[in-house]
Design a protein around this motif. Structure first.
Motif, short mmCIF file in Angstrom:
data_model
loop_
_atom_site.label_atom_id
_atom_site.label_comp_id
_atom_site.label_asym_id
_atom_site.label_seq_id
_atom_site.Cartn_x
_atom_site.Cartn_y
_atom_site.Cartn_z
N ALA A 25 0.74 -2.53 1.20
CA ALA A 25 1.18 -2.64 -0.20
C ALA A 25 2.33 -3.62 -0.37
O ALA A 25 2.39 -4.36 -1.34
N VAL A 26 3.23 -3.65 0.63
CA VAL A 26 4.39 -4.54 0.49
C VAL A 26 4.01 -6.01 0.64
O VAL A 26 4.79 -6.89 0.30
N ALA A 27 2.82 -6.26 1.14
CA ALA A 27 2.33 -7.66 1.17
C ALA A 27 1.46 -7.93 -0.05
O ALA A 27 1.45 -9.05 -0.59
N LEU A 28 0.74 -6.90 -0.51
CA LEU A 28 -0.16 -7.10 -1.65
C LEU A 28 0.61 -7.38 -2.94
O LEU A 28 0.19 -8.21 -3.75
N LEU A 29 1.75 -6.71 -3.12
CA LEU A 29 2.50 -6.95 -4.37
C LEU A 29 3.01 -8.39 -4.47
O LEU A 29 2.82 -9.03 -5.51
N ALA A 39 -3.58 -9.07 -11.96
CA ALA A 39 -4.10 -8.50 -10.71
C ALA A 39 -3.97 -7.00 -10.78
O ALA A 39 -3.06 -6.48 -11.44
N THR A 40 -4.88 -6.30 -10.11
CA THR A 40 -4.84 -4.84 -10.11
C THR A 40 -4.91 -4.33 -8.67
O THR A 40 -5.76 -4.78 -7.89
N ILE A 41 -4.02 -3.41 -8.36
CA ILE A 41 -4.02 -2.83 -7.01
C ILE A 41 -4.05 -1.31 -7.12
O ILE A 41 -3.18 -0.71 -7.77
N TYR A 42 -5.04 -0.72 -6.48
CA TYR A 42 -5.19 0.74 -6.48
C TYR A 42 -4.42 1.33 -5.29
O TYR A 42 -4.30 0.72 -4.25
N LYS A 43 -4.01 2.58 -5.49
CA LYS A 43 -3.38 3.39 -4.43
C LYS A 43 -2.12 2.77 -3.83
O LYS A 43 -1.92 2.79 -2.61
N VAL A 44 -1.30 2.22 -4.69
CA VAL A 44 0.00 1.73 -4.22
C VAL A 44 0.90 2.95 -4.00
O VAL A 44 1.05 3.77 -4.90
N PRO A 45 1.47 3.11 -2.82
CA PRO A 45 2.28 4.32 -2.60
C PRO A 45 3.57 4.27 -3.42
O PRO A 45 4.12 3.20 -3.66
N ILE A 225 -8.23 -8.01 -7.24
CA ILE A 225 -8.36 -6.54 -7.32
C ILE A 225 -8.58 -5.99 -5.91
O ILE A 225 -9.33 -6.58 -5.13
N THR A 226 -7.90 -4.93 -5.61
CA THR A 226 -8.10 -4.31 -4.30
C THR A 226 -7.55 -2.89 -4.28
O THR A 226 -6.87 -2.46 -5.21
N GLU A 227 -7.87 -2.19 -3.19
CA GLU A 227 -7.31 -0.85 -2.98
C GLU A 227 -6.52 -0.90 -1.67
O GLU A 227 -7.00 -1.47 -0.69
N VAL A 228 -5.36 -0.31 -1.68
CA VAL A 228 -4.53 -0.30 -0.47
C VAL A 228 -5.19 0.62 0.57
O VAL A 228 -5.61 1.73 0.25
N PHE A 229 -5.29 0.15 1.80
CA PHE A 229 -5.85 0.98 2.87
C PHE A 229 -4.97 2.22 3.06
O PHE A 229 -3.77 2.19 2.77
N PRO A 230 -5.54 3.29 3.63
CA PRO A 230 -4.70 4.46 3.95
C PRO A 230 -3.62 4.07 4.96
O PRO A 230 -3.85 3.21 5.82
N ASP A 231 -2.48 4.69 4.88
CA ASP A 231 -1.36 4.35 5.76
C ASP A 231 -1.61 4.91 7.16
O ASP A 231 -1.52 6.12 7.39
N ARG A 232 -1.89 4.02 8.10
CA ARG A 232 -2.25 4.47 9.45
C ARG A 232 -1.04 5.06 10.18
O ARG A 232 -1.20 5.94 11.04
N ILE A 233 0.16 4.62 9.82
CA ILE A 233 1.34 5.16 10.52
C ILE A 233 1.72 6.53 9.94
O ILE A 233 2.08 7.45 10.67
N GLU A 234 1.58 6.67 8.62
CA GLU A 234 1.81 7.99 8.03
C GLU A 234 0.81 8.98 8.62
O GLU A 234 1.16 10.10 9.01
#
Ligand code: UD1
Length: 416
Positions: A25-29, A39-45, A225-234
């Motif tokens: 997310a910190v790169a997508l923004l 632009a639209t981004i889904y699932k931004v934490p 447009i995209t969706e943020v991947f699930p956080d692998r480290i979380e």
């Protein structure tokens, strides 16, 4: 600044839903700046780093709207302005504005990025990449001024497969004339996430997720447009928590492949795990086995999961080692675990963990983001009360951590 108060010893059960990845997310923004209009981004934490990035977007004259599970950014009136140091220094990822503003305006002025204090963390590879594309870089005190008359595609070999440099060069190259080839590129999922966003806005990129990425420069990009991947480290952090004190703890909404290396090491350590499509069910490991871990670039064992994993290894019968190959100063949290009763010693880049040790609650400070998460896990298995100070570092990267943990039965609360 609030603190965390943790009472250890509860068994945790129920569901933990994984949020969108911080590092994606910190790169997508910053990447939205490449779009001409929206632009639209889904699932931004909802984490601190995102709040700071949104403030930077406002300074750059963008408008944004946060809906239930997506953010829309309007870049129509984007202006190139200097990003104030008090914002850029809040996080490492502010360096992605270098790539995007350079691509859009051929000029950017920004202070050196901040981030966790876990090693020297230079950005020479980013700079070399921008220079290879035709930019000149002046560094005056803490400020980087990067300018180009024209950006031209180039063949860039990265001496180290850096996540940040790979993404930043990819961002800058989107508007370069001709073809850019990044060799020895990083292969982390975050790179695939950003590349797919750039492709959605019209960029021509192939090879993201492999060591060679090819970018064909394009004049205009729009409607990303995209969706943020699930956080692998979380996800890794909470699976490790389940191994410490879970009873059928369900970690939901993961991409299993993204945390494969961690799951393999958990199995080596004897942790009972069940993987079902996008969830992992994990319970407390009755006999943790000593384990050797070597942090590596993806798909190797992630450095970001090393600190939480150390807590599990304090419970292993015997001696475990962690060899840290990415950052030179990432054992500060291990020293704080010793205050709680752990027995760890570091020599160079190797941490030796002697177990099994009984952990006791203590008053501690948060040394860095992942180290802070490790201390939360330690507090949750320790006898007595742990008070954790300076927790804004943890809130930088873990969405709703207190809520998520309370819901599965943890005794954890924010106190003033
Ligand atoms: C990203 C992640 C961070 C994670 C790290 C490694 C973000 C915002 N942060 O950080 O959580 O721990 O990947 O998975 O995504 N290096 C250089 N010169 C450079 C760039 C990097 O020497 O120009 C070195 C670094 O000092 C470090 C190594 O390369 O030793 C890895 O850094 P890199 O992959 O770039 O990590 P970050 O992008 O900073």
């Amino acid at each position: 600044m609030p603190k965390l108060k943790i009472e250890g010893g509860n068994i945790l059960t129920g569901d933990i839903n994984i949020s969108g990845s911080k590092n994606s997310a910190v790169a997508l923004l910053p990447a939205v700046l490449l779009c001409k209009s929206t632009a639209t981004i889904y699932k931004v934490p909802k984490i601190r780093d995102i709040e700071y990035l949104l403030k930077i977007l406002e300074i750059l004259n963008c408008k944004y709207e946060i809906k239930e599970d997506f953010i829309t950014v309007d870049t129509t009136k984007l202006k190139n302005k200097e990003i104030p140091e008090e914002l850029s220094e809040q996080m490492r990822a502010s360096y992605y504005f270098m790539g995007t503003l350079l691509a859009r305006f051929k000029r950017v002025s920004i202070s050196f990025p901040g981030g966790c204090n876990i090693g020297a963390r230079p950005i020479d590879l980013h700079i070399k990449g921008f220079e290879a594309l035709g930019a000149t870089v002046k560094i005056i005190k803490n400020k980087h001024i990067i300018e180009a008359k024209e950006l031209k595609g180039a063949r860039i070999y990265l001496d180290f497969a850096s996540v940040g440099a790979t993404i930043n060069i990819m961002l800058a190259a989107t508007h370069a004339k001709g073809q850019t080839i990044i060799e020895n590129a990083a292969r982390e999922p975050e790179i695939v996430n950003v590349a797919s966003f750039l492709i959605s806005m019209g960029s021509k990129i192939t090879g993201a997720g492999t060591s060679t990425i090819i970018i064909e420069g394009t004049k205009e990009l729009d409607y990303g447009i995209t969706e943020v991947f699930p956080d692998r480290i979380e996800a890794a952090t909470y699976v490790i928590l389940g191994a410490l004190t879970g009873k059928d703890l369900h970690i939901k909404g993961i991409i299993k492949d993204h945390i494969n290396a961690v799951l393999i090491k958990l199995k080596d350590a004897g942790v009972p795990l069940e993987v079902k499509n996008d969830e992992i069910i994990v319970s407390k490991c009755k006999k943790v086995l000593p384990t050797k871990i070597f942090t590596q670039v993806y798909p190797g064992f992630p450095t970001d999961a090393q600190q939480p994993f150390t807590v599990l290894l304090t419970q292993a019968e015997g001696v475990s080692t962690i060899t840290e190959n990415i950052y030179e100063s990432r054992f500060v949290s291990a020293g704080l675990l010793n205050v709680m009763g752990a027995d760890t010693t570091s020599t160079g880049n190797v941490l030796r963990i002697k177990g099994k040790t009984k952990l006791k609650g203590a008053s501690l400070y948060t040394p860095d983001l992942r180290g802070g998460a490790a201390l939360v896990l330690a507090g949750l298995i320790a006898e007595g009360t742990t008070i954790l100070d300076n927790i804004s570092l943890i809130l930088r990267g873990y969405e709703d951590i207190v809520d998520k943990l309370q819901k599965v039965g943890a005794k954890i609360e924010l106190i003033e």
